[in-house]
Design a protein around this motif. Structure first.
Motif, PDB file in Angstrom:
ATOM      1  N   VAL A   1     -44.846 -11.269 -36.730  1.00  0.00           N
ATOM      2  CA  VAL A   1     -44.764 -11.938 -38.021  1.00  0.00           C
ATOM      3  C   VAL A   1     -46.111 -12.017 -38.721  1.00  0.00           C
ATOM      4  O   VAL A   1     -46.306 -11.423 -39.757  1.00  0.00           O
ATOM      5  CB  VAL A   1     -44.114 -13.331 -37.890  1.00  0.00           C
ATOM      6  N   PRO A   2     -47.083 -12.717 -38.174  1.00  0.00           N
ATOM      7  CA  PRO A   2     -48.352 -12.799 -38.892  1.00  0.00           C
ATOM      8  C   PRO A   2     -49.115 -11.479 -38.956  1.00  0.00           C
ATOM      9  O   PRO A   2     -49.965 -11.315 -39.788  1.00  0.00           O
ATOM     10  CB  PRO A   2     -49.156 -13.840 -38.114  1.00  0.00           C
ATOM     11  N   GLY A   3     -48.816 -10.550 -38.036  1.00  0.00           N
ATOM     12  CA  GLY A   3     -49.503  -9.281 -38.065  1.00  0.00           C
ATOM     13  C   GLY A   3     -50.821  -9.288 -37.318  1.00  0.00           C
ATOM     14  O   GLY A   3     -51.615  -8.373 -37.446  1.00  0.00           O
ATOM     15  N   GLU A   4     -51.058 -10.326 -36.574  1.00  0.00           N
ATOM     16  CA  GLU A   4     -52.269 -10.406 -35.766  1.00  0.00           C
ATOM     17  C   GLU A   4     -51.965 -11.222 -34.522  1.00  0.00           C
ATOM     18  O   GLU A   4     -51.007 -11.982 -34.492  1.00  0.00           O
ATOM     19  CB  GLU A   4     -53.400 -11.049 -36.555  1.00  0.00           C
ATOM     20  N   GLU A   5     -52.775 -11.041 -33.512  1.00  0.00           N
ATOM     21  CA  GLU A   5     -52.528 -11.782 -32.276  1.00  0.00           C
ATOM     22  C   GLU A   5     -52.808 -13.258 -32.491  1.00  0.00           C
ATOM     23  O   GLU A   5     -53.760 -13.642 -33.166  1.00  0.00           O
ATOM     24  CB  GLU A   5     -53.402 -11.246 -31.147  1.00  0.00           C
ATOM     25  N   VAL A   6     -51.959 -14.088 -31.920  1.00  0.00           N
ATOM     26  CA  VAL A   6     -52.081 -15.533 -32.070  1.00  0.00           C
ATOM     27  C   VAL A   6     -52.326 -16.132 -30.694  1.00  0.00           C
ATOM     28  O   VAL A   6     -51.625 -15.803 -29.736  1.00  0.00           O
ATOM     29  CB  VAL A   6     -50.788 -16.133 -32.679  1.00  0.00           C
TER      30      VAL A   6
ATOM     31  N   VAL B   1     -46.117 -17.783 -44.876  1.00  0.00           N
ATOM     32  CA  VAL B   1     -45.209 -17.545 -43.760  1.00  0.00           C
ATOM     33  C   VAL B   1     -45.781 -18.267 -42.549  1.00  0.00           C
ATOM     34  O   VAL B   1     -46.979 -18.173 -42.271  1.00  0.00           O
ATOM     35  CB  VAL B   1     -45.081 -16.037 -43.453  1.00  0.00           C
ATOM     36  N   ALA B   2     -44.929 -19.017 -41.850  1.00  0.00           N
ATOM     37  CA  ALA B   2     -45.357 -19.717 -40.639  1.00  0.00           C
ATOM     38  C   ALA B   2     -44.481 -19.301 -39.466  1.00  0.00           C
ATOM     39  O   ALA B   2     -43.277 -19.095 -39.620  1.00  0.00           O
ATOM     40  CB  ALA B   2     -45.266 -21.222 -40.840  1.00  0.00           C
ATOM     41  N   TYR B   3     -45.116 -19.180 -38.311  1.00  0.00           N
ATOM     42  CA  TYR B   3     -44.437 -18.857 -37.054  1.00  0.00           C
ATOM     43  C   TYR B   3     -44.733 -19.983 -36.076  1.00  0.00           C
ATOM     44  O   TYR B   3     -45.868 -20.420 -35.944  1.00  0.00           O
ATOM     45  CB  TYR B   3     -44.974 -17.534 -36.496  1.00  0.00           C
TER      46      TYR B   3
ATOM     47  N   THR C   1     -40.733 -19.631 -41.071  1.00  0.00           N
ATOM     48  CA  THR C   1     -40.533 -20.247 -42.380  1.00  0.00           C
ATOM     49  C   THR C   1     -41.322 -19.471 -43.419  1.00  0.00           C
ATOM     50  O   THR C   1     -42.471 -19.107 -43.193  1.00  0.00           O
ATOM     51  CB  THR C   1     -40.999 -21.716 -42.365  1.00  0.00           C
ATOM     52  N   MET C   2     -40.674 -19.220 -44.550  1.00  0.00           N
ATOM     53  CA  MET C   2     -41.318 -18.598 -45.693  1.00  0.00           C
ATOM     54  C   MET C   2     -41.126 -19.576 -46.846  1.00  0.00           C
ATOM     55  O   MET C   2     -40.006 -19.987 -47.142  1.00  0.00           O
ATOM     56  CB  MET C   2     -40.650 -17.255 -46.017  1.00  0.00           C
ATOM     57  N   LYS C   3     -42.230 -19.998 -47.482  1.00  0.00           N
ATOM     58  CA  LYS C   3     -42.144 -21.015 -48.526  1.00  0.00           C
ATOM     59  C   LYS C   3     -42.995 -20.621 -49.733  1.00  0.00           C
ATOM     60  O   LYS C   3     -44.105 -20.138 -49.578  1.00  0.00           O
ATOM     61  CB  LYS C   3     -42.611 -22.373 -48.008  1.00  0.00           C
ATOM     62  N   LYS C   4     -42.416 -20.857 -50.895  1.00  0.00           N
ATOM     63  CA  LYS C   4     -43.120 -20.617 -52.151  1.00  0.00           C
ATOM     64  C   LYS C   4     -44.328 -21.545 -52.235  1.00  0.00           C
ATOM     65  O   LYS C   4     -44.228 -22.732 -51.912  1.00  0.00           O
ATOM     66  CB  LYS C   4     -42.168 -20.877 -53.316  1.00  0.00           C
ATOM     67  N   MET C   5     -45.451 -21.005 -52.651  1.00  0.00           N
ATOM     68  CA  MET C   5     -46.656 -21.806 -52.818  1.00  0.00           C
ATOM     69  C   MET C   5     -46.696 -22.368 -54.223  1.00  0.00           C
ATOM     70  O   MET C   5     -46.279 -21.721 -55.187  1.00  0.00           O
ATOM     71  CB  MET C   5     -47.914 -20.951 -52.595  1.00  0.00           C
ATOM     72  N   ARG C   6     -47.197 -23.577 -54.325  1.00  0.00           N
ATOM     73  CA  ARG C   6     -47.373 -24.190 -55.639  1.00  0.00           C
ATOM     74  C   ARG C   6     -48.584 -23.564 -56.307  1.00  0.00           C
ATOM     75  O   ARG C   6     -49.660 -23.459 -55.714  1.00  0.00           O
ATOM     76  CB  ARG C   6     -47.576 -25.692 -55.476  1.00  0.00           C
ATOM     77  N   VAL C   7     -48.406 -23.131 -57.531  1.00  0.00           N
ATOM     78  CA  VAL C   7     -49.487 -22.512 -58.279  1.00  0.00           C
ATOM     79  C   VAL C   7     -50.224 -23.597 -59.053  1.00  0.00           C
ATOM     80  O   VAL C   7     -49.619 -24.352 -59.812  1.00  0.00           O
ATOM     81  CB  VAL C   7     -48.965 -21.427 -59.243  1.00  0.00           C
TER      82      VAL C   7
ATOM     83  N   LEU D   1     -49.892 -19.966 -39.394  1.00  0.00           N
ATOM     84  CA  LEU D   1     -49.497 -19.978 -40.795  1.00  0.00           C
ATOM     85  C   LEU D   1     -50.406 -18.990 -41.522  1.00  0.00           C
ATOM     86  O   LEU D   1     -51.623 -19.020 -41.334  1.00  0.00           O
ATOM     87  CB  LEU D   1     -49.651 -21.373 -41.400  1.00  0.00           C
ATOM     88  N   VAL D   2     -49.789 -18.115 -42.305  1.00  0.00           N
ATOM     89  CA  VAL D   2     -50.546 -17.128 -43.076  1.00  0.00           C
ATOM     90  C   VAL D   2     -50.147 -17.293 -44.540  1.00  0.00           C
ATOM     91  O   VAL D   2     -48.963 -17.268 -44.878  1.00  0.00           O
ATOM     92  CB  VAL D   2     -50.249 -15.688 -42.602  1.00  0.00           C
ATOM     93  N   ARG D   3     -51.153 -17.470 -45.390  1.00  0.00           N
ATOM     94  CA  ARG D   3     -50.912 -17.611 -46.832  1.00  0.00           C
ATOM     95  C   ARG D   3     -51.067 -16.248 -47.518  1.00  0.00           C
ATOM     96  O   ARG D   3     -51.980 -15.489 -47.194  1.00  0.00           O
ATOM     97  CB  ARG D   3     -51.910 -18.600 -47.428  1.00  0.00           C
ATOM     98  N   TYR D   4     -50.156 -16.004 -48.469  1.00  0.00           N
ATOM     99  CA  TYR D   4     -50.198 -14.783 -49.262  1.00  0.00           C
ATOM    100  C   TYR D   4     -50.243 -15.188 -50.734  1.00  0.00           C
ATOM    101  O   TYR D   4     -49.247 -15.103 -51.446  1.00  0.00           O
ATOM    102  CB  TYR D   4     -48.972 -13.912 -48.979  1.00  0.00           C
TER     103      TYR D   4
END
Length: 123
Positions: free
Chosen positions: A73-78, A99-101, A114-120, A89-92
């Motif tokens: 999910v995050p694309g890197e080792e945790v 996206v959080a794992y 979890t995938m959640k919309k960020m507040r702008v 948790l990785v912010r895009y």
């Protein structure tokens, strides 16, 4: 889950689009839906005031083979905590969501994505 969707559900989809994608509902509400995919997989979808998807969360339990690994999910080792739990948790910000794992410890861990919309925040 990819960076674009979770179980085919994307941030910004309408409730009707989500229901068409995921099928039979367990709980239907104006602000959220709950889909029981199987005995070991559940999807919760949360809608904003305009009826569009603002968050998607998938919970896998009981050693579900479909549960993603922390690396997928995050694309890197945790790093795994001393007690066996994993959280990342990785912010895009360029696409407007995070996206959080999370994985619990033990022989039958629960995994949540979890995938959640960020507040702008305007500058």
């Amino acid at each position: 889950m990819t960076l674009k969707d979770s179980k085919g559900v994307r941030i910004g989809m309408t409730a009707d689009e989500v229901r068409q994608t995921l099928g039979t509902l367990e709980v239907k509400d104006k602000t959220e839906d709950l889909f029981l995919i199987s005995d070991v997989e559940m999807v919760q979808v949360v809608y904003d005031k305009d009826g569009k998807v603002s968050a998607v969360s998938i919970t896998y339990s009981n050693k579900n083979a479909a549960a993603p690994t922390d690396l997928s999910v995050p694309g890197e080792e945790v790093a795994v905590g001393a007690d066996g739990r994993v959280y990342k948790l990785v912010r895009y910000p360029t696409v407007g969501y995070w996206v959080a794992y999370s994985r619990t410890a033990g022989d039958a861990p629960a995994v949540s994505l979890t995938m959640k919309k960020m507040r702008v925040i305007p500058r």
